[in-house]
Write an enzyme that holds these catalytic residues in place. Sequence first.
Site, PDB file in Angstrom:
ATOM      1  N   GLU A  66      28.558 -12.618  -9.680  1.00 45.17           N
ATOM      2  CA  GLU A  66      28.133 -13.968  -9.281  1.00 45.17           C
ATOM      3  C   GLU A  66      29.297 -14.937  -9.439  1.00 45.17           C
ATOM      4  OE1 GLU A  66      24.693 -14.814 -11.624  1.00 45.17           O
ATOM      5  OE2 GLU A  66      23.410 -13.529 -10.408  1.00 45.17           O
ATOM      6  N   ASP A 241      24.300 -20.565  15.030  1.00 38.32           N
ATOM      7  CA  ASP A 241      23.986 -19.224  14.532  1.00 38.32           C
ATOM      8  C   ASP A 241      24.414 -18.239  15.627  1.00 38.32           C
ATOM      9  OD1 ASP A 241      22.862 -16.827  13.835  1.00 38.32           O
ATOM     10  OD2 ASP A 241      20.890 -17.636  13.346  1.00 38.32           O
TER      11      ASP A 241
HETATM   12  N1  PLP Z   1      19.903 -15.242  13.201  1.00 34.26           N
HETATM   13  C1  PLP Z   1      19.675 -14.672  14.396  1.00 34.26           C
HETATM   14  C2  PLP Z   1      20.062 -15.411  15.640  1.00 34.26           C
HETATM   15  C3  PLP Z   1      19.092 -13.410  14.468  1.00 34.26           C
HETATM   16  O1  PLP Z   1      18.835 -12.846  15.667  1.00 34.26           O
HETATM   17  C4  PLP Z   1      18.751 -12.745  13.262  1.00 34.26           C
HETATM   18  C5  PLP Z   1      18.120 -11.407  13.250  1.00 34.26           C
HETATM   19  O2  PLP Z   1      17.522 -10.897  14.081  1.00 34.26           O
HETATM   20  C6  PLP Z   1      18.991 -13.387  12.063  1.00 34.26           C
HETATM   21  C7  PLP Z   1      19.570 -14.625  12.061  1.00 34.26           C
HETATM   22  C8  PLP Z   1      18.576 -12.772  10.753  1.00 34.26           C
HETATM   23  O3  PLP Z   1      19.374 -11.729  10.380  1.00 34.26           O
HETATM   24  P1  PLP Z   1      18.913 -10.764   9.175  1.00 34.26           P
HETATM   25  O4  PLP Z   1      17.880  -9.880   9.715  1.00 34.26           O
HETATM   26  O5  PLP Z   1      20.182 -10.075   8.792  1.00 34.26           O
HETATM   27  O6  PLP Z   1      18.422 -11.651   8.075  1.00 34.26           O
END
Ligand code: PLP
Length: 478
Positions: A66, A241
Amino acid sequence: MTDARISSVYRQALEVIASVEPRVAEATRQELIDQRGSLKLIASENYASPAVLMTMGTWFSDKYAEGTVGHRFYAGCQNVDTIEALAAEHARELFGAPYAYAQPHSGIDANLVAYWAILAHRIEAPGLAERGVKSVNDLTEEDWESLRRELGNQRLLGMSLDAGGHLTHGFRPNISGKMFHQQQYGTDPVTGLLDYDAVAAKVREFRPLILVAGYSAYPRRINFAKMREIADEVGATLMVDMAHFAGLVAGKVFTGDENPVPHAHLTTTTTHKSLRGPRGGLVLAQEEYADAVDRGCPLVLGGPLGHVMAAKAVALAEARQPTFQEYARRIADNAQSLAEGFLKRGCTLVSGGTDNHLVLLDVTSFGLTGRQAESALLEAGVVTNRNSVPADPNGAWYTSGVRLGTPALTTRGFGHDEFDRVAELMVEVLSSTTPGQTSAGAPSKASYVLADGVADRVRTASAELLDKHPLYPEIDLG
Ligand code: PLP
C-alpha cells in the site's frame, strides 16, 4: 509453432496445481480447449501473450505494498517499486501522458479513483482559502461537515447505457449514479451518432462537475478536442474512459482529436481489452491531478496487485513495439470487414457501420431478441454478448442487439476474408433461429429454436478458420 520451453512450463504448472486441486487444473486445461475451439467476438476480450500470462503467476502476488513508489506503508517493497515505476513509465511513454497510475485493479476501480481524485482536487469547504487553511489537519468539524455536503452534491454527465456508455458513467444502479446527481446524453435517433451540439446544450443546462466521454458499445470514434471545448465552457473536468479503445490509441489508429489523452484532464482505461494486457486498470492524468490520483490507495483501493502491475509493465512494453501499431490497424480494418459482411447480407447495424473495433448488430430484423441471438450463436460456437441498442424496445436484460469486437480474433491472425466468413456464418445461424415459447405456451424473449443441423455445420466451418489461426500455438499441453 510449439515452443517446448513454454509448453513444458505450463504442463508442469498444471501438474503442480492438480496435485492440490485437480478440478482447478482440469478447468484450466478445458478453458484453453474451449477458447481454442470458439469464435470469440466479445468486444471487451482478447488473448494476452504468454509473457503477460506468465508474469501474473509469480510471488509478487504475495506482497503487500500500500502507498506509492518509494512511500509504502509496508517494508520490503523495493521490487514492487521497480515494477510499478516501470508500468507507469511505459504507460506515460506509450500514451504521451504527463502522469500514470498503475494500481487500479480493474476498469471500475480506475474510474472510482478518477472520480474521487476530481472531487478531492476540485471540492473545497467554503472559506478555506480566505482563512489560509492549507492542511487537512487544520479543518474544523464544521469544515468536514460542509465538505461532506459538497462532496455529495456534485453533478456528472455521461453517455447513456443504451447509447453505448458504461455502468460507471452515471448509470443509476452503479455507485457513480448514486454518489453524483447524474444525467445522461445519448446519440442522434436517426444517425445513431453522437450529436456534439446536443451534448453541449445538455452541458450548458446541467453544468456538471464531470463530463465523461468514452463507451462500451458505441461503434464510432469520438472527437475529444470537441468534448474538451464543451467541458471548458462550464469549467467541467473532462474524464475519458478509453477502456475499450486503448489499444487503438496505443497503436496510433486514433490520433489528433481522436486521441483522448492530450485533451482530457484524466483518462482511464482497462488493460485487458484491445490493449491486450492483464486484467486491470490505469489512470492517466494531467499534472494538476497527479497528487490526487496518487492517493487512489488508500482512498478507494486496497493493496496493489504486484503481479498484475508487473504484467501491465510487460504488456505496455509489448504495446510500444512497432508490431502493435500494425495489430491496432488490423483491428480497425477487420471491424470494417465484419460490418461490410453484415451490410451486404442485408443486416442492420447501429449507426450504419463502424470506425473503431466494434460492431453493434441489431437482431430485431431476424425477429429475435439479443438474448435469443446470443444463445443461438453460442450453440453454434460463436461467443458474443447481447447488448442494448438505442431506445431498446426489449430493455437492458433481453436487449435487441449483439455486440461484436475484432481484437481477439485479430490477435489470432484473422483478416478480411475470415471476418467476411464470420459474418456469413452468423447470418446463417440467425436466419435459422426462431423465437421459442415459455412453458405456458406464450411467446418468449429468451428461448429460441435453431434449425436442425445448423449448429454442427457452423461449428465445422468455424473450425476450418480456427485451425488456420491457432490460439497460443506455442503451447502444447499434450
Ligand atoms: N469502462 C468501460 C468503458 C468498460 O467497457 C468496462 C468493462 O466492460 C469497464 C470500465 C470496467 O472494467 P472492469 O470490468 O475491469 O472493472
